[in-house]
Motif scaffolding. Structure first.
Motif, short mmCIF file in Angstrom:
data_model
loop_
_atom_site.label_atom_id
_atom_site.label_comp_id
_atom_site.label_asym_id
_atom_site.label_seq_id
_atom_site.Cartn_x
_atom_site.Cartn_y
_atom_site.Cartn_z
N HIS A 134 0.93 -1.34 -0.16
CA HIS A 134 -0.02 0.04 -0.08
C HIS A 134 0.84 1.25 -0.13
CE1 HIS A 134 -3.21 -2.61 0.84
NE2 HIS A 134 -2.58 -3.05 1.97
N TYR A 135 0.47 2.39 -0.54
CA TYR A 135 1.23 3.37 -0.66
C TYR A 135 0.47 4.70 -0.59
CZ TYR A 135 -0.01 3.95 -5.60
OH TYR A 135 -0.97 4.43 -6.91
N GLU A 136 1.05 5.98 -0.25
CA GLU A 136 0.17 7.16 -0.10
C GLU A 136 1.41 8.19 -0.62
OE1 GLU A 136 -2.69 9.50 2.92
OE2 GLU A 136 -1.14 8.35 3.90
N VAL A 137 1.01 9.05 -1.36
CA VAL A 137 1.85 10.26 -1.73
C VAL A 137 1.94 11.21 -0.53
CG1 VAL A 137 2.29 12.16 -3.37
CG2 VAL A 137 1.46 9.96 -4.12
N VAL A 138 3.12 11.45 -0.02
CA VAL A 138 3.39 12.47 1.09
C VAL A 138 3.78 14.00 0.53
CG1 VAL A 138 4.64 13.07 2.94
CG2 VAL A 138 4.09 10.52 2.66
N GLN A 139 4.64 13.95 -0.60
CA GLN A 139 4.96 14.97 -1.05
C GLN A 139 5.42 14.93 -2.53
OE1 GLN A 139 8.42 16.98 1.23
NE2 GLN A 139 7.88 18.87 0.35
N GLN A 140 4.72 15.75 -3.41
CA GLN A 140 5.11 15.57 -4.75
C GLN A 140 5.91 16.59 -5.25
OE1 GLN A 140 3.90 12.98 -7.31
NE2 GLN A 140 5.54 13.95 -8.33
N PHE A 141 7.00 16.38 -5.97
CA PHE A 141 8.02 17.36 -6.47
C PHE A 141 7.70 17.29 -8.00
CE2 PHE A 141 9.83 14.97 -2.71
CZ PHE A 141 9.80 15.86 -1.84
N ALA A 142 8.77 18.23 -8.52
CA ALA A 142 8.71 18.19 -9.91
C ALA A 142 9.21 16.98 -10.71
CB ALA A 142 9.73 19.35 -10.45
N GLN A 143 10.14 16.08 -10.33
CA GLN A 143 10.54 14.98 -11.03
C GLN A 143 10.48 13.79 -10.22
OE1 GLN A 143 13.96 15.95 -13.67
NE2 GLN A 143 14.44 17.74 -12.09
N ALA A 144 10.03 13.97 -8.81
CA ALA A 144 10.00 12.75 -8.06
C ALA A 144 9.00 13.19 -7.02
CB ALA A 144 11.33 12.59 -7.47
N ALA A 145 8.77 11.98 -6.12
CA ALA A 145 7.53 12.01 -4.97
C ALA A 145 8.26 11.34 -3.77
CB ALA A 145 6.33 11.45 -5.60
N LEU A 146 7.77 11.88 -2.60
CA LEU A 146 8.03 11.23 -1.41
C LEU A 146 6.71 10.53 -1.01
CD1 LEU A 146 9.41 10.59 1.33
CD2 LEU A 146 8.74 12.76 2.12
N VAL A 147 6.75 9.08 -0.87
CA VAL A 147 5.58 8.08 -0.67
C VAL A 147 5.83 7.60 0.86
CG1 VAL A 147 4.86 8.01 -3.12
CG2 VAL A 147 6.52 6.53 -1.94
N ARG A 148 4.49 7.36 1.42
CA ARG A 148 4.49 6.36 2.74
C ARG A 148 4.08 5.20 2.05
NH1 ARG A 148 0.80 5.27 6.80
NH2 ARG A 148 -0.85 6.41 5.46
N ILE A 149 4.81 4.08 2.68
CA ILE A 149 4.57 2.66 2.09
C ILE A 149 4.27 1.76 3.48
CG2 ILE A 149 5.25 0.81 1.10
CD1 ILE A 149 6.96 2.78 -0.74
N TRP A 150 3.19 0.88 3.31
CA TRP A 150 3.20 -0.03 4.37
C TRP A 150 2.73 -1.25 3.73
CZ3 TRP A 150 0.01 3.96 3.29
CH2 TRP A 150 -1.42 3.69 3.14
N LEU A 151 3.11 -2.48 4.24
CA LEU A 151 3.31 -3.97 3.60
C LEU A 151 2.31 -4.75 4.37
CD1 LEU A 151 7.20 -4.37 3.33
CD2 LEU A 151 5.49 -3.32 1.67
N GLU A 152 1.77 -5.50 3.46
CA GLU A 152 1.00 -6.67 3.89
C GLU A 152 1.83 -8.15 3.93
OE1 GLU A 152 -3.11 -7.48 2.78
OE2 GLU A 152 -3.73 -5.48 2.57
N THR A 153 2.74 -8.00 3.20
CA THR A 153 3.74 -9.10 3.11
C THR A 153 5.11 -8.64 3.18
OG1 THR A 153 3.45 -9.03 0.60
CG2 THR A 153 1.77 -10.62 1.72
#
Length: 313
Positions: A211-230
């Motif tokens: 699972h993922y969620e965008v925390v901060q979107q930049f011009a060429q990249a993004a900071l994402v929060r990720i959590w796992l089920e496996t």
């Protein structure tokens, strides 16, 4: 013979007449394997201070104690290495692992690992424990690392992991503009038949859910929060590449469009590993029986990367 601090359980009135084995397995959640091991110990299981067989019936108010022999990691060389300790108690050692260091000695790599530093730390503190990491982090991944001090603690949290009750949350910097603010990647993973050390998404692979969620979107990249089920090998790196957004600095799982150009060169100057950080780890603490979370802030290299991305937004 030396023992760890005993696990203590006071039998409540509603458990009057229960079989001791039932109390150990259903209330203290001791596995059959660990129970067999404890039974062989001289003072492994006692009721009101007296060693007992596990088929006896207990009474309300009985004091049940489990003792396990102290252990050492005799095959691990102690080394005075820097450790960033987030928390330590009689049950657990929680570290903020730095990128670039291996967790456990492997063939041809016997020193300069987390294990070497932890064994030295425990020796200096007069603590006798065997090195038991509850989970692993890739060499180039930073973040929260939990180490159990007793077989019981290791078994308890391992069981929570099997039941998907452990919360693992990561922060990652990925290439590109992520179209969906939130999402789930449910794609099986297995080895690449042409490169066995590499993992790929393949229909006949092992189930993997990210699972993922965008925390901060930049011009060429993004900071994402990720959590796992496996917890498949390289799962986050493989899944984010499959989504079209490989991790910055990840040379193994990059894509051609992000492997060259000025932006890639700038990132390579600032980062010598994949931009992945184990930010949070949560589980029911085996000692307190309460939900506990441990957090490791972004390390300096990823903070520097974040600042550069913000300035070039």
């Amino acid at each position: 013979m030396s023992y760890y601090e005993p696990l203590v359980y006071i039998v409540p009135p509603e458990e009057e007449g229960f079989i001791l084995k039932t109390v150990l397995q259903k209330r203290l959640m001791v596995s059959r394997k660990l129970l067999s091991r404890i039974k062989l110990t001289e003072q492994g299981i006692t009721v009101n201070g007296v060693r007992q067989y596990i088929n006896i019936k207990v009474n309300a108010g009985d004091r049940v104690e489990i003792r396990m022999e102290e252990e050492e990691s005799e095959d691990i060389l102690p080394q005075d290495l820097p450790l960033h300790i987030l928390h330590e108690d009689d049950h657990l050692l929680i570290l903020a692992k730095e990128a670039g260091i291996i967790v456990h000695p492997t063939h041809g790599h016997y020193v300069n690992t987390i294990a070497n530093g932890v064994v030295h730390h425990w020796q200096q503190a007069g603590i006798t424990c065997r090195f038991r990491p509850i989970h692993r982090l890739d060499q180039e991944t930073s973040g929260v690392l939990a180490i159990a001090k007793t077989p019981y603690v290791h078994q308890q949290i391992s069981e929570q992991m099997i039941q998907h009750q452990v919360k693992k949350e990561y922060l990652a910097f990925v290439w590109g503009t992520v179209a969906d603010a939130k999402g789930t990647i449910n794609e099986p993973i297995d080895r690449d038949p042409e490169q066995p050390h590499v993992r790929i998404v393949r229909p006949d692979g092992y189930s993997a859910v990210t699972h993922y969620e965008v925390v901060q979107q930049f011009a060429q990249a993004a900071l994402v929060r990720i959590w796992l089920e496996t917890g498949r090998t390289h799962q986050i790196r493989v899944h984010m590449r499959h989504l079209g957004h490989p991790l910055l600095g990840d040379k193994m799982y990059t894509l051609p469009e992000y492997d060259q150009g000025s932006a890639a060169e700038e990132v390579n100057q600032r980062l010598d590993r994949q931009a992945l950080h184990a930010h949070k780890l949560g589980f029911v603490h085996p000692g307190t029986r309460t939900w506990t979370e441990y957090l490791a802030p972004l390390p300096a290299d990823l903070l520097t990367l974040q600042t550069w991305l913000e300035k070039n937004n």
